[in-house]
Design an enzyme around this catalytic site. Sequence first.
Site, PDB file in Angstrom:
ATOM      1  N   ASP A  48       0.822  -1.209   0.000  1.00  0.00           N
ATOM      2  CA  ASP A  48       0.000   0.000   0.000  1.00  0.00           C
ATOM      3  C   ASP A  48       0.858   1.262   0.000  1.00  0.00           C
ATOM      4  O   ASP A  48       1.982   1.262   0.504  1.00  0.00           O
ATOM      5  CB  ASP A  48      -0.918  -0.024   1.238  1.00  0.00           C
ATOM      6  N   HIS A 106       2.423   3.394  -8.937  1.00  0.00           N
ATOM      7  CA  HIS A 106       2.228   1.965  -9.229  1.00  0.00           C
ATOM      8  C   HIS A 106       3.420   1.415 -10.009  1.00  0.00           C
ATOM      9  O   HIS A 106       3.920   0.333  -9.726  1.00  0.00           O
ATOM     10  CB  HIS A 106       0.926   1.740 -10.016  1.00  0.00           C
ATOM     11  N   LEU A 141      10.107 -20.908  -4.777  1.00  0.00           N
ATOM     12  CA  LEU A 141       9.120 -20.027  -4.141  1.00  0.00           C
ATOM     13  C   LEU A 141       7.783 -20.026  -4.907  1.00  0.00           C
ATOM     14  O   LEU A 141       7.774 -19.984  -6.136  1.00  0.00           O
ATOM     15  CB  LEU A 141       9.701 -18.603  -4.129  1.00  0.00           C
TER      16      LEU A 141
HETATM   17  C1  IPE Z   1      -5.574  -2.548  -0.055  1.00  0.00           C
HETATM   18  O1  IPE Z   1      -5.189  -1.229  -0.274  1.00  0.00           O
HETATM   19  C2  IPE Z   1      -5.506  -3.307  -1.331  1.00  0.00           C
HETATM   20  C3  IPE Z   1      -4.183  -3.425  -1.929  1.00  0.00           C
HETATM   21  C4  IPE Z   1      -3.049  -3.047  -1.428  1.00  0.00           C
HETATM   22  C5  IPE Z   1      -4.182  -4.062  -3.210  1.00  0.00           C
HETATM   23  P1  IPE Z   1      -6.249  -0.053  -0.433  1.00  0.00           P
HETATM   24  O2  IPE Z   1      -5.463   1.188  -0.603  1.00  0.00           O
HETATM   25  O3  IPE Z   1      -7.210  -0.388  -1.482  1.00  0.00           O
HETATM   26  O4  IPE Z   1      -6.996  -0.108   0.964  1.00  0.00           O
HETATM   27  P2  IPE Z   1      -7.840   0.982   1.734  1.00  0.00           P
HETATM   28  O5  IPE Z   1      -8.884   1.453   0.788  1.00  0.00           O
HETATM   29  O6  IPE Z   1      -6.927   2.068   2.130  1.00  0.00           O
HETATM   30  O7  IPE Z   1      -8.384   0.240   2.898  1.00  0.00           O
HETATM   31  C1  IPE Z   2      -1.598   0.278  -3.349  1.00  0.00           C
HETATM   32  O1  IPE Z   2      -1.368   1.642  -3.373  1.00  0.00           O
HETATM   33  C2  IPE Z   2      -1.854  -0.302  -4.714  1.00  0.00           C
HETATM   34  C3  IPE Z   2      -3.249  -0.651  -4.984  1.00  0.00           C
HETATM   35  C4  IPE Z   2      -4.232  -0.621  -4.135  1.00  0.00           C
HETATM   36  C5  IPE Z   2      -3.546  -1.079  -6.343  1.00  0.00           C
HETATM   37  P1  IPE Z   2      -2.547   2.698  -3.398  1.00  0.00           P
HETATM   38  O2  IPE Z   2      -2.919   2.942  -4.810  1.00  0.00           O
HETATM   39  O3  IPE Z   2      -3.658   2.229  -2.537  1.00  0.00           O
HETATM   40  O4  IPE Z   2      -1.849   3.969  -2.778  1.00  0.00           O
HETATM   41  P2  IPE Z   2      -2.467   4.968  -1.716  1.00  0.00           P
HETATM   42  O5  IPE Z   2      -2.941   4.135  -0.569  1.00  0.00           O
HETATM   43  O6  IPE Z   2      -3.583   5.681  -2.387  1.00  0.00           O
HETATM   44  O7  IPE Z   2      -1.332   5.850  -1.345  1.00  0.00           O
HETATM   45 MG    MG Z   3      -4.034   2.463  -0.547  1.00  0.00          MG
END
Ligand code: IPE
Ligand code: IPE
Ligand code: MG
Length: 245
Positions: free
Chosen positions: A21, A38, A132
């Site tokens: 995240d 990303h 793995l």
């Molecule tokens: C959780 O992250 C899902 C992934 C890392 C793929 P999100 O960014 O979607 O989660 P919330 O919305 O902050 O809970």
């Molecule tokens: C995690 O990073 C990747 C996915 C959920 C696809 P985020 O896109 O949720 O990044 P933040 O949380 O908005 O910073």
């Molecule tokens: Mg996120």
Amino acid sequence: MNLKDQLIPERLPQHVAIIMDGNGRWARKRGAARIFGHQSGVTPVHDVVEASGELGIKYLTLYAFSTENWGRPADEIENLMLLLVSTIKKETKKLMDNNVRLMTIGDLSKLAETPREELLKLKQLTAANTGLTVILALSYSARSELIQAAKKIIGDAREGKITPEEMNGTIFESYLETAGIPDPELLIRTSGEVRISNFLLYQIAYTELYFTPVFWPDFRKKDYYEALLDFQNRERRFGKTSEQV
Ligand code: IPE
Ligand code: IPE
Ligand code: MG
């Protein structure tokens, strides 16, 4: 002594799960578009896959896209899927060279045809690899997984394949998408958020949780070793007393 050398091989988890995240916030902080975050999240994937292989960890589950993430702006989703396809194409040889097996959990039927086909191809190609196992959680929801399991169990019960008396933990787990995979001993979440976000709800019943403020694009082997070291210093009591374990 460097971090890696401090790790005790016998006390490593066999399964690590990661909620990757913070890509969006990492990019925003730099005044860049979220997709740049990303894209920059691919390097840390390399790092944790490589480090897990080197350490002899057997399973690595990576939360890449949740069911809830389908609610994001269409262009972000499209870019994420393009990134997935280009990464698969680029990494195929490396996965084969390193004996890595790719599996997925989640509802791939929601993906567009190209990413779905590329994933299926890569899963088939790596199916016999014995190093793995990387489990990509894509279009994944733990609640949906449990509801799907309930549906299948009801169906099997109707057909007389299973009775309520026979149902137990082992049989129930065989209905989950993670059937045959041991529960993760360690769950890492980056970006400072302290929540589970619909990830592996059944499987993490006794998992050690590790939260770090590091945004995913900045996560490197060193951060991974720190999490593993922290894990090794925990006392896993499973309901017992300190004296018993
Ligand atoms: C959780 O992250 C899902 C992934 C890392 C793929 P999100 O960014 O979607 O989660 P919330 O919305 O902050 O809970
Ligand atoms: C995690 O990073 C990747 C996915 C959920 C696809 P985020 O896109 O949720 O990044 P933040 O949380 O908005 O910073
Ligand atoms: Mg996120």
